[in-house]
Design an enzyme around this catalytic site. Structure first.
Site, PDB file in Angstrom:
ATOM      1  N   HIS A 656       0.821  -1.218   0.000  1.00  0.00           N
ATOM      2  CA  HIS A 656       0.000   0.000   0.000  1.00  0.00           C
ATOM      3  C   HIS A 656       0.855   1.269   0.000  1.00  0.00           C
ATOM      4  CE1 HIS A 656       0.111   0.239   4.563  1.00  0.00           C
ATOM      5  NE2 HIS A 656       0.101   1.527   4.267  1.00  0.00           N
ATOM      6  N   ASP A 710      -0.372  -7.380   1.475  1.00  0.00           N
ATOM      7  CA  ASP A 710       0.200  -6.024   1.514  1.00  0.00           C
ATOM      8  C   ASP A 710       1.723  -6.103   1.650  1.00  0.00           C
ATOM      9  OD1 ASP A 710       0.441  -3.325   1.662  1.00  0.00           O
ATOM     10  OD2 ASP A 710      -0.382  -3.120   3.696  1.00  0.00           O
ATOM     11  N   GLY A 802       2.733   6.211   8.676  1.00  0.00           N
ATOM     12  CA  GLY A 802       4.146   6.553   8.545  1.00  0.00           C
ATOM     13  C   GLY A 802       5.050   5.399   8.977  1.00  0.00           C
ATOM     14  N   SER A 804       4.007   2.321   8.259  1.00  0.00           N
ATOM     15  CA  SER A 804       3.670   1.304   7.259  1.00  0.00           C
ATOM     16  C   SER A 804       4.887   0.886   6.457  1.00  0.00           C
ATOM     17  CB  SER A 804       2.627   1.859   6.297  1.00  0.00           C
ATOM     18  OG  SER A 804       1.392   1.828   6.915  1.00  0.00           O
ATOM     19  N   GLY A 805       4.944  -0.384   6.132  1.00  0.00           N
ATOM     20  CA  GLY A 805       6.042  -0.915   5.347  1.00  0.00           C
ATOM     21  C   GLY A 805       7.234  -1.288   6.203  1.00  0.00           C
TER      22      GLY A 805
HETATM   23  C1  4AZ Z   1      -1.275   3.653   8.382  1.00  0.00           C
HETATM   24  O1  4AZ Z   1      -2.117   4.461   8.106  1.00  0.00           O
HETATM   25  C2  4AZ Z   1      -1.442   2.794   9.596  1.00  0.00           C
HETATM   26  N1  4AZ Z   1      -2.439   0.985  14.124  1.00  0.00           N
HETATM   27  C3  4AZ Z   1      -0.493   1.835   9.897  1.00  0.00           C
HETATM   28  C4  4AZ Z   1      -0.665   1.043  11.027  1.00  0.00           C
HETATM   29  C5  4AZ Z   1      -1.770   1.218  11.814  1.00  0.00           C
HETATM   30  C6  4AZ Z   1      -2.697   2.171  11.523  1.00  0.00           C
HETATM   31  C7  4AZ Z   1      -2.520   2.956  10.407  1.00  0.00           C
HETATM   32  C8  4AZ Z   1      -1.928   0.343  13.027  1.00  0.00           C
HETATM   33  O2  4AZ Z   1      -0.256   3.507   7.693  1.00  0.00           O
END
Ligand code: 4AZ
Length: 855
Positions: A656, A710, A802, A804-805
């Protein structure tokens, strides 16, 4: 011996006694009796001969055994030290190759022979004394450190031990003083004082040890130096070695030693590090023994009692690990805050050197006085004063004494002690061996008739925030804040013992209720004498690890010291030669499990060689603590996502993160700037590298609606040089298990709260893997088998936008290596109560990663 010989020569019962017994037979039977008598005689003689032979054999064996006991010899090595009170120190004595060293060492050895010659049992078995080192005592005299070897008959070993002890105790007596050269000395004789000696650990005298490697360092004010195990960090330490590092400081200083990396075999019997408060390995002065793996955050620091410390590393032939690295420096002998008068309404105090381990041989006394009419309460945030083999009731060695009541061992955080007056005396004492972290404490005055104003008063006098009552955690330390609670069906498990525990913890393999209610009805219902298989079967306990696949899926053979070859299944590990083995997570655990050794190939991953210097609810990490962590910047936009280094050329991130939006072409490799080895955003340090991407491979089945699959791979445009700040994380095999209840780490520069701002310094937080069924219940059934959940029940600790990944890193308990258990993917907000974070389950993509990247 003698009585036995007599027995051999004794003829046994006389023959006529046999005849006499025969005479009781009736006359009519005479002829028959004649024959019978003859036959009997033959039998008796034969029996006698056999008896005699057996006796002779027995005696022989005994004589042989006795002979062995008296003549079998053992090598006994004693180490010791003493001050040479009539000899001035020279700098050259610190160099064992110098002429001055050799000359003084030879005099000490000769004189030690003389010392032993006064004790017949010692002189009889004495071989030699080798001086190992000299150090400078505070009055400009010399301390000598030596090893003395004796070749002792086994039967005399304890008598030799006693004789060695008596030399030390003798220093006060006239004869002892004479022996040590303290009286009637010839003019050139050395005066030995404060003699201390003891046996050396048998593991160090082991004849299998190939070498004795010696290193010497002298710490200087304002400078630090480091020591490390051979081959560290790129290759494992060699097998069967004894290596020592002699550390010296100037007089009136202590050595401070801080481990920055520590990763040894788990079994101390095999490989271990020991620190000594001496320059020889004297048992009485062992400060600590270390083995296994330590997180960079819990790397310990030690202080010596004087100006020397010895670090030793012993390894055996099995399993070799990366080893250790430690920084040494010198600090003044006076330690700030060791005792004194403490007044006022509140304040803090701690053991000397805290959070370093306290040094041996130190005593501090604090006199606390609060205003008249109030009482004193001391709360310990940390209390650890353990001594091997000591139970915490008696405390004869290291202890803390409060108003004449001793405490030792380990106490839970928030342990409280109070006095019934406005005064309290706290005494700290450490003996000459084994040190620990000590304590850190707060004192405060309290009103005897209202000890916890506006707070909840626990049964043990601790006061806690009323919000912490019934939150599932034992905040008081005696569970009193978790009693008499009303559970909510929706978010709690109701424990049979009355506690309410958050659903998060249901079926996570940890007995949170204390009576196991939260772990009941989780899997197959096996009988008490059975063990559950992962395929739902149950097998009798005794069939576990019996070398047979009784479960049918190999799970009864998966957590055993020995792995067996099985037909392949989702519970077995596939070696390169296509054999499948039963051991759980055998990859890179330091033990060869596959016949072809493939489980230990490609293991240059998941280690954190150095430590130097949002995540919601996390804390700042140290530089180099997460060397696989990557920051992905969109050109002109700054940090967007995290990623993990899996080789010098490849990164893993979330799919994503690389989907185009109207505004940005996230799928295009030329839009990204990749920062490796970064600690602080906008602050490119020496260890950080910026790279461009060659290509991005997003998982072909990524579903942007459900976040299923993902995951994405990124190829760098050229390989990055791996370093202490940039290092790959291990990829788990498809069958690697990350069970519910496991504590894992999440890291990133994401938002430190929902709708908050990004972190500047890399954040870390520890979260727990959550049972799949529980997670699906909590997350509206949106969790697919390709996802794995983790969080902290009370909320407040989570990944966020932020992050993520980025990696969810799991420490393998055997090897200490970190494996990529998950990729930060999605969640319902950040850090919300009963809303865990959801991560891509990396094990599901092991083959895809290999096919696409070759890693
Ligand atoms: C995001 O938006 C995100 N609480 C990543 C992880 C989590 C929530 C949002 C987990 O990238």
């Amino acid at each position: 011996m003698e009585p036995m010989e007599k027995e051999v020569n004794s003829p046994g019962p006389p023959d006529d006694s046999l005849d006499a017994s025969m005479q009781f037979l009736p006359d009519s039977e005479a002829k028959k009796m004649e024959n019978t008598r003859f036959a009997c005689r033959t039998i008796v003689v034969t029996v006698l001969i056999i008896l005699a032979a057996v006796l002779a054999l027995l005696v022989g064996l005994l004589v042989w055994h006795f002979h062995l006991r008296t003549e079998g010899r053992v090598k006994k090595v004693f180490s010791g030290s003493m001050t040479i009170s009539n000899h001035n120190f020279l700098e050259e004595y610190e160099d064992y190759n110098s002429v001055q060293f050799k000359e003084l060492a030879s005099r000490v050895s000769k004189q030690m022979k003389g010392v032993y010659s006064h004790e017949p049992i010692l002189s009889r078995y004495y071989i030699n004394t080798i001086v190992q080192a000299f150090s400078e005592a505070s009055n400009d005299t010399v301390v000598a450190y030596y090893l003395s070897e004796f070749n002792v008959p086994v039967a005399k070993a304890s008598a030799v031990n006693e004789a060695i002890k008596s030399i030390e105790q003798d220093e006060g007596s006239k004869q002892g003083r004479k022996r040590l050269g303290l009286e009637h000395k010839p003019s050139n004789s050395l005066l030995f004082k404060n003699m201390m000696s003891g046996a050396v650990d048998a593991r160090m005298v082991n004849s299998n040890l190939r070498g004795h490697f010696k290193n010497a360092h002298h710490a200087r004010t304002g400078e630090t130096g480091f020591i490390q195990s051979p081959n560290f960090p790129n290759s494992p330490y060699p097998p069967n070695i004894y290596t020592e590092w002699q550390l010296r400081a100037d007089p009136a200083h202590r050595i401070r030693l801080e481990f920055t990396a520590l990763n040894l075999e788990k079994e101390c019997q095999n490989d271990f590090i020991r620190l000594y408060d001496s320059l020889v390995p004297t048992e009485k002065q062992v400060m600590v023994e270390k083995c296994g793996y330590y997180n960079p955050t819990e790397q310990p620091m030690y202080l010596s009692s004087g100006n020397v410390m010895l670090v030793t590393l012993v390894t055996n032939g099995e399993k070799n690990f990366p080893g250790f690295r430690a920084i040494y420096s010198q600090v003044p002998i006076e330690i700030q805050g060791c005792g004194g008068k403490l007044t006022g309404m509140n304040g803090t105090f701690s053991s000397p050197g805290f959070p370093s381990y306290y040094p041996p041989k130190i005593q501090c006394v604090w006199d606390i006085e609060v205003p008249a009419g109030k009482h004193v309460r001391v709360k310990f945030n940390k209390f650890s004063m353990r001594e091997p083999g000591e139970t915490p009731n008696h405390c004869p060695k290291d202890y803390l004494e409060i108003n004449n009541h001793r405490m030792c061992g380990e106490k839970p955080a928030n342990t409280v002690r109070s006095s019934r007056t406005n005064q309290m005396t706290v005494k700290f004492f450490s003996d000459m061996s084994y040190v620990d972290m000590g304590f850190s404490a707060e004192f405060e005055a309290f009103q005897p008739n209202n000890p916890c104003p506006e707070q909840f008063q626990c049964d043990n006098d601790v006061c806690v925030d009323p919000k912490l009552k019934c939150d599932g955690y034992d905040d008081c330390g005696d569970m009193s804040d978790e009693r008499d609670c009303v559970c909510s069906e929706e978010i709690h498990v109701k424990c049979k013992n009355g506690f309410c525990k958050p659903k998060y913890w249901w079926c996570d393999g940890v007995n949170d209720c204390g009576d196991n209610t939260d772990e009941e009805n989780c899997g197959p219902l096996c009988k008490t004498w059975e063990v559950p298989c992962r395929n739902g079967r149950c097998v009798p306990e005794h069939k576990k690890c019996d070398g047979h696949n009784d479960c049918g899926d190999g799970t009864d053979e998966s957590e055993c010291p020995r792995s067996i070859v099985l037909s392949c299944s989702e519970y077995t590990y596939k070696c390169k030669n296509n054999n499948c083995i039963s051991k759980q997570n055998p990859q890179c655990d330091g033990e060869q499990d596959c016949e072809d050794g493939s489980d230990e190939e490609d293991c240059d991953c998941g280690t954190r060689p150095y430590k130097s210097s949002r995540i919601v609810g996390g804390e700042e990490s140290s530089e180099g603590e997460w060397p696989w962590q990557v920051s992905l910047h969109m050109r002109g936009e700054g940090h967007v996502c995290g990623a993990s280094v899996i080789s010098s050329l490849w990164l893993i991130t979330a799919a994503h993160c690389v989907q185009d939006t109207e505004k940005f072409k996230y799928s295009q490799s030329d839009q990204w700037e990749v920062y490796l080895g970064l600690h602080t955003q906008h602050h490119a340090s020496e260890g950080s590298v910026q790279k461009n991407l060659k290509r991005i491979i997003s998982h072909p089945e990524y579903d942007p609606k459900t976040y299923d699959n993902d995951i994405a791979l990124m190829e760098l445009d050229s390989p990055v040089t791996l370093s202490q700040n940039i290092w790959p994380i291990c990829l788990p095999a498809a069958t690697h298990e990350f069970p519910a209840g496991l504590d894992v780490w999440i890291t990133g520069w994401g938002q430190t709260r929902e709708e908050g701002s990004l972190a500047t310094v890399l954040q870390k937080a520890e979260v727990r893997i959550i049972n799949d069924t529980v997670c699906n219940q909590l997350m509206n059934n949106e969790v697919t088998p390709r996802m794995i959940c983790a969080g902290v029940l009370t909320g407040g600790v989570d990944a966020c936008q932020g992050d993520s990944g980025g990696p969810m890193s799991s420490v393998d308990p055997d090897s200490g290596r970190l494996f990529l258990a998950g990729v930060v993917s999605w969640g319902d907000g950040c850090g919300r109560k009963n809303k865990p974070g959801v991560y891509t389950r990396v094990t599901k993509y092991r083959n895809w990663i290999r096919e696409e990247s070759g890693v």
